[in-house]
Design an enzyme around this catalytic site. Structure first.
Site, PDB file in Angstrom:
ATOM      1  N   ASP A 305       0.861  -1.173   0.000  1.00  0.00           N
ATOM      2  CA  ASP A 305       0.000   0.000   0.000  1.00  0.00           C
ATOM      3  C   ASP A 305       0.906   1.234   0.000  1.00  0.00           C
ATOM      4  OD1 ASP A 305      -3.289   0.398   1.461  1.00  0.00           O
ATOM      5  OD2 ASP A 305      -2.143   1.768   0.202  1.00  0.00           O
ATOM      6  N   GLU A 501     -11.026   6.303   3.910  1.00  0.00           N
ATOM      7  CA  GLU A 501     -10.077   5.673   4.818  1.00  0.00           C
ATOM      8  C   GLU A 501     -10.292   6.105   6.272  1.00  0.00           C
ATOM      9  OE1 GLU A 501      -6.670   5.977   1.424  1.00  0.00           O
ATOM     10  OE2 GLU A 501      -6.137   4.892   3.224  1.00  0.00           O
TER      11      GLU A 501
END
Ligand code: GLC
Length: 612
Positions: A305, A501
């Site tokens: 990520d 997120e």
């Protein structure tokens, strides 16, 4: 152009050879194009030949993925960079599909200027359409698609997204998220198709839509199953937190969607920021190497990520040890937005120092190059601009509108107040009624999304106005002022502001905000039936208010085609959606999931129709 001496030495089947040598790539001693440039050879054979020609620095560059703002075309050439990404909202200016294609082609030409002419891949988060591009079709977020229970629809959405991406050149989609959201407090609940593994597993059809029957067909992009593994199972729904669960639960709940994704041939898998029982996933050699690559047989590319290797040790920035740990754990490409030079330097040191075996570097490169050959990037490296006309096309918007309608979940309909008649006198209110940004949510044009007319589309109010008889009166006021008892019904479109997120993690109240509640009360005070349309990325804590509402429709985050909500409100489409997540009776119940013995307000799978 080719000089006559080279032409004279070309093999009989000059056609392919001509095209290849014209490509300008390396040639063999006999002036024949290097085998890896020959599309008639097997991918394996091409990879073998190219690997043999690559230096260590060539190979390290392939494993390095900077963010577009932090790398120049010249550096892509010099450092043999293998892929570039746009992080959320990172777009060329002006942000048009054509400008994206120009940007992509410019970076690609820089890659092809390298001695071995290895093309880059370019990655974006096209998680509900090509959502960073102004004018692209924005589809419902995954939680709404989970409510549709329609895997073929999801496949078609993947194909439409791939077409809009192909026009801009972008060939790597960091989607679909196949996470299993177990706690609705999590800010990424809306990126999940549902709280049970069967739903994201069912919707891995998105991968076939994005990649096509096989990689390399027209409008075929590399899909990414993410985030491996257990991101939706963390304590308290803490984004990037710790999933403190047994291996049995990890395998039963969070692993199956990845097994399904691998079975569907997903080209890449992204590692989760989260931890499993205290160990960061970015260092979890057992789960990445042994389970994902071994047991599940994943042969594609494992990508970290964004700055995901930085917090392996819990401290900011990355060290040589973190680089070696991540690569040895099985990560093949590292998303290292700005510090990519230091990453290459550290990895080179670790290889030369023997801490990262050359076999690991070669395995990573084999995986990366295999996908590039399968995508056809060596033959067709530039954007296919014939697809530009599909960006935001009427056909894609019609598909999105259908997806919106199929994702609506009717939770309450007292007195059959719905469906409305097209000559009803309707009053519409609420801050989410006439706002493309609010109805699209996060990952829309910008990373976090935002309210406002951020991209062309149809608001829910627009959809209502188009649905009614021209003579019918549809009044709108954001706060509900002006309502009176002359109206047949009032519609309050309320819910959540956009987020993405951890910005969407909600540790406290999961109820509606004050403005929304005041708007609804103002409508109720007029004494007319009140229909609440909830635009949110998750279930909200509404049980205490529900008795005062005549109807409740969960619209989720529909994207640009708000008319799909009106289609259900006016009966153009039946409400067929069913809850992909359990709906809490009280925020204190979180996490609440099917089979946990808690009494929900609405169970997983609940949804009314107009026949109920
Ligand atoms: C983000 C997300 C991930 C995304 C990546 C690139 O932080 O966790 O889903 O693909 O970075 O934008």
């Amino acid at each position: 152009m080719l000089n006559s001496s080279v032409k004279s030495r070309l093999p009989a089947s000059g056609a392919v050879a001509l095209a290849l040598v014209a490509y300008g790539g390396p040639v063999t001693a006999e002036a024949r194009p290097a085998p890896y440039l020959n599309p008639r050879l097997s991918v394996e054979g091409r990879v073998d030949d190219l690997l043999d020609r690559m230096s260590l620095d060539d190979k390290l560059g392939q494993m390095t993925q900077p963010e577009r703002r932090f790398v120049t075309p010249e550096e892509i050439t010099r450092y043999r960079i293998g892929s570039v990404l746009s992080s959320g909202g990172s777009a060329p200016s002006p942000n048009t599909a054509e400008k994206w294609a120009d940007m992509y082609d410019g970076l690609q030409r820089a890659a092809l200027a390298g001695p071995l002419r290895v093309p880059i891949m370019y990655g974006v988060d096209a998680v509900h359409g090509h959502n960073t591009v102004v004018g692209a079709t924005i589809f419902p977020h995954n939680i709404g698609l989970g409510a549709s229970r329609d895997p073929d629809l999801v496949r078609r959405i993947g194909a439409a997204t791939a077409a809009e991406m192909a026009g801009t050149g972008v060939d790597w989609d960091f989607a679909p998220c196949v996470c299993v959201a177990r706690n609705d407090r999590w800010g990424r609940t809306y990126e999940s198709f549902g709280e049970v593994p069967e739903l994201p597993a069912m919707m891995t059809t998105m991968i076939e839509g994005l990649q096509g029957e096989r990689l390399g067909g027209s409008a075929s992009v590399l899909a990414t199953a993410k985030h491996f593994v257990g991101d939706g199972g963390t304590e308290g729904g803490d984004d990037r937190g710790d999933a403190r669960i047994s291996e049995e639960e990890l395998r039963a709940v969070h692993l199956p969607p990845f097994r399904a994704a691998v079975k569907r041939g997903v080209g890449s898998v992204m590692i989760s920021y989260s931890s499993w029982n205290g160990q960061k996933m970015h260092r979890n050699r057992y789960l990445i190497n042994d389970v994902l690559k071994g047991e599940l047989g994943f042969t594609g590319v494992v990508v970290s990520d964004y700055k995901g290797i930085d917090d392996i040790d819990g401290r900011a920035g990355f060290t040589r040890d973190e680089v070696a740990t991540a690569i040895n754990a099985g990560i093949d490409v590292v998303m290292v937005p700005a510090e990519w030079r230091r990453f290459i330097e550290y990895l080179r040191d670790e290889v030369k120092g023997g801490d990262v075996p050359m076999s690991r570097i070669d395995d990573a490169n084999r995986r990366i190059l295999t996908k590039k050959f399968e995508l056809g990037l060596f033959e067709r490296p530039l954007a296919d601009r014939s697809y530009l006309r599909t960006v935001g096309s009427a056909a894609h918007r019609a598909l999105a509108r259908r997806a919106v309608a199929e994702s609506q979940v009717l939770l309450k309909n007292d007195g059959d107040v719905l469906p409305l008649e097209d000559d009803d006198k309707i009053f519409v209110a609420g801050r989410s009624a006439d706002d493309i940004g609010m109805q699209s949510g996060g990952w829309t044009i910008t990373w976090q999304g935002r309210p406002g007319p951020i991209t062309p589309g149809t608001t829910i109010l627009d959809g209502i106005r188009k649905a009614v008889d021209p003579s019918a009166a549809v009044a709108y006021s954001r706060d509900g002022k002006g309502i009176d008892r002359s109206y047949d019904a009032a519609i309050a479109v309320v819910g959540e502001e956009p987020y993405a997120e951890y910005h969407g993690d909600r540790t406290g109240d999961l109820g509606l905000g004050g403005e929304d509640l005041e708007t609804i009360e103002r409508l109720r005070a007029a004494g007319v039936p009140v229909i609440v349309v909830l635009v949110s990325g998750r279930p909200m804590d509404v049980a205490a208010k529900l008795p005062g509402w005549d109807a409740l429709l969960a619209a989720w985050l529909p994207g640009t085609e708000g008319a799909g909500v009106a289609d259900v409100l006016y009966g153009e489409a039946e409400p067929t959606g069913r809850l992909p997540v359990t709906w809490m009776r009280d925020g204190a119940q979180q996490p609440i999931n099917q089979g946990d013995g808690k009494e929900p307000l609405f169970p997983l799978g609940f949804g009314l129709t107009y026949d109920d």
